[in-house]
Design a protein around this motif. Structure first.
Motif, PDB file in Angstrom:
ATOM      1  N   GLN A   7      41.282  39.480  40.348  1.00  0.00           N
ATOM      2  CA  GLN A   7      41.865  38.888  39.143  1.00  0.00           C
ATOM      3  C   GLN A   7      42.888  39.847  38.549  1.00  0.00           C
ATOM      4  O   GLN A   7      42.743  41.071  38.652  1.00  0.00           O
ATOM      5  CB  GLN A   7      40.782  38.598  38.081  1.00  0.00           C
ATOM      6  N   VAL A  54      39.742  30.239  30.140  1.00  0.00           N
ATOM      7  CA  VAL A  54      40.945  30.958  29.723  1.00  0.00           C
ATOM      8  C   VAL A  54      41.923  29.972  29.099  1.00  0.00           C
ATOM      9  O   VAL A  54      41.805  28.764  29.252  1.00  0.00           O
ATOM     10  CB  VAL A  54      41.611  31.683  30.913  1.00  0.00           C
ATOM     11  N   ALA A 107      41.283  37.938  32.823  1.00  0.00           N
ATOM     12  CA  ALA A 107      40.407  37.047  33.570  1.00  0.00           C
ATOM     13  C   ALA A 107      39.425  37.878  34.365  1.00  0.00           C
ATOM     14  O   ALA A 107      39.746  38.973  34.837  1.00  0.00           O
ATOM     15  CB  ALA A 107      41.207  36.145  34.512  1.00  0.00           C
ATOM     16  N   SER A 158      35.638  33.693  34.879  1.00  0.00           N
ATOM     17  CA  SER A 158      36.600  32.956  34.044  1.00  0.00           C
ATOM     18  C   SER A 158      36.877  31.575  34.633  1.00  0.00           C
ATOM     19  O   SER A 158      37.097  31.430  35.837  1.00  0.00           O
ATOM     20  CB  SER A 158      37.910  33.732  33.924  1.00  0.00           C
ATOM     21  N   GLN A 159      36.884  30.586  33.759  1.00  0.00           N
ATOM     22  CA  GLN A 159      37.177  29.210  34.161  1.00  0.00           C
ATOM     23  C   GLN A 159      38.644  28.875  33.917  1.00  0.00           C
ATOM     24  O   GLN A 159      39.211  29.228  32.880  1.00  0.00           O
ATOM     25  CB  GLN A 159      36.330  28.217  33.373  1.00  0.00           C
ATOM     26  N   ARG A 213      33.792  30.543  28.729  1.00  0.00           N
ATOM     27  CA  ARG A 213      34.469  31.455  29.656  1.00  0.00           C
ATOM     28  C   ARG A 213      35.841  30.919  30.065  1.00  0.00           C
ATOM     29  O   ARG A 213      36.493  31.498  30.937  1.00  0.00           O
ATOM     30  CB  ARG A 213      33.616  31.668  30.905  1.00  0.00           C
ATOM     31  N   THR A 219      35.868  28.203  38.529  1.00  0.00           N
ATOM     32  CA  THR A 219      36.231  29.585  38.848  1.00  0.00           C
ATOM     33  C   THR A 219      36.839  29.641  40.245  1.00  0.00           C
ATOM     34  O   THR A 219      36.635  28.750  41.074  1.00  0.00           O
ATOM     35  CB  THR A 219      35.001  30.495  38.811  1.00  0.00           C
TER      36      THR A 219
END
Length: 448
Positions: A36, A184, A40, A44-45, A182, A216
């Motif tokens: 990442q 972003v 993130a 993180s979604q 979670r 994710t």
């Protein structure tokens, strides 16, 4: 190897100016690789947009396999619709129904999507912009109808059915209909400055089966691997039979008749990567987000390019305009195979061909061309004598109760019969394949 992949990710993040970028690579012979950049982490979604369509397509094919529908059914058999009830499910799945792209209204202007009831009730205000079966025309509306049809057949909402029948069985616990804490933020990065403006949050309600999901990179890499190689992740076919995914991956149309660079199957994009290599999956785009989720299909034993089992890649980004996000998924798949190919299994001797088929083996002539019939991995196979080694052979299986009648199960003339003619001593002296005569020497069609 991981350093090279990480450098590729970091370069795209910097050059395409993506606020947050997450990538993951799944393969059966290595631990999950993730990287990442920006704000993130692995959990993180991101919004995955139209990658959602691949899940809806799997739900449709599940329902078909369970006997709840036929792909040639008209959609009106499963939904009460004011118009277009004659559109076949197969055409909606392959974006060849001719239905307009979006639901009635300016959804992308108002960002107010209709709920399921309104989407169906207003279908008569939408257009069929092309004749059915004429050509590829992408339709979020069409895929949404399919999602609601499956939900009605299963007795739940689309999200409930998806969770119960796909997400939970495959262990995709980070994939959700609604964003979690979670998630972003998605951005529009200005073209002529480095300013990133947050895009507004959106819920696409009744259009959800076409683009609602969040996930994710790790979950999506696993999903890409499933689409390419289901037996590695779902060996019992609990989610979907491998043969059904083969059906989904068969190209039904090209997405651009001027380039012929990609095809479309039943809910899946097919992107050729050179001889015998295909990436299968989908792109995704929503305000502030782009996603590329693809699996790389392993070639048959002995013909591989180093692709390991269960290979999938996902690249998720928080910029709605950084197209390099999608392209990176293909590049990472190719780079991983080039730099770290799967182990080449050693050849080991096998069992001899059964006595009944030994006189079939060797060279035959048909239509003036030479073919080679051989026994490998427990089945009779054939290929043109001049075929390149990467071209898959024809594979035959005897018809039940008729050992001298075999049917092609893959490769050239699949589905056609191979009939054996024997001499008095049991030796095969002539064959007919798809009704064409095959002999040991080169002959005219009159037998001279």
């Amino acid at each position: 190897m991981s350093k090279k992949l990480a450098t590729m990710v970091r370069r795209v993040q910097a050059e395409a100016r993506v606020p947050a970028l997450a990538a993951a690579l799944h393969r059966a012979d290595r631990p999950l690789w993730e990287h990442q950049v920006g704000p993130a982490g692995a959990e993180s979604q991101f919004r995955i947009g139209s990658v959602t369509k691949t899940f809806t397509a799997v739900l449709v094919l599940q329902a078909r396999d369970d006997g709840l529908l036929d792909l040639d059914d008209p959609i009106g058999r499963h939904l009460d619709l004011p118009a277009y009830g004659d559109l076949p499910l197969r055409r909606l799945l392959s974006h060849t129904s001719g239905l307009q792209r979006e639901p009635f209204g300016d959804v992308w202007d108002t960002l107010l999507a209709p709920d399921a009831d309104r989407l169906l009730a207003e279908l008569d205000r939408a257009e069929r912009v092309l004749p059915t079966a004429r050509r590829f025309h992408y339709s979020n509306l069409g895929m949404s109808l399919l999602g609601h049809a499956v939900a009605r057949l299963r007795g739940g909402t689309w999200g409930e059915v998806l969770e119960d029948r796909v997400l939970r069985p495959l262990g995709l616990s980070a994939t959700t209909v609604q964003p979690t804490d979670r998630a972003v933020t998605g951005y529009l990065v200005e073209a002529y400055s480095d300013h990133a403006k947050p895009e507004p949050p959106t819920d696409f309600a009744g259009v959800g089966p076409a683009g609602q999901l969040w996930s994710t990179a790790g979950d999506m890499a696993r999903w890409g691997a499933f689409l390419a190689d289901p037996t590695a992740l779902d060996p019992d076919g609990a989610v979907l039979a491998a043969s059904t995914l083969d059906e989904m991956r068969w190209p039904l149309t090209t997405t651009d008749e001027t380039l012929w660079s990609a095809g479309f199957g039943l809910g899946l994009i097919l992107v050729p990567q050179g001889e015998r290599i295909v990436h299968v999956g989908h792109d995704g785009a929503m305000p502030g987000f782009l996603a590329g989720v693809y699996g790389r299909r392993p070639a048959p034993a002995g013909l591989g390019d180093g692709t390991p089992r269960a290979m999938g890649c996902a690249v998720l980004g928080s910029s709605g305009t950084a197209v390099a996000t999608i392209e990176l998924a293909h590049r990472l798949l190719s780079a991983a195979v080039e730099e770290d190919p799967a182990e080449v299994p050693p050849w080991t001797p096998g069992e001899p061909a059964p006595e009944a088929y030994r006189s079939v083996l060797g060279r035959w002539w048909g239509e003036g061309f030479e073919y080679v019939f051989f026994w490998r991995d427990g089945v009779l196979r054939a290929r043109g004598a001049d075929d390149p080694p990467t071209r898959p052979p024809a594979v035959f299986a005897p018809e039940p109760g008729h050992p001298d009648v075999l049917r092609g199960v893959s490769g050239r003339e699949v589905g056609e019969l191979l009939r054996l003619t024997r001499a008095a001593d049991g030796t095969v002296v002539r064959m007919h394949w798809a009704t064409y005569r095959f002999t040991r020497d080169q002959q005219t069609f009159s037998g001279d």
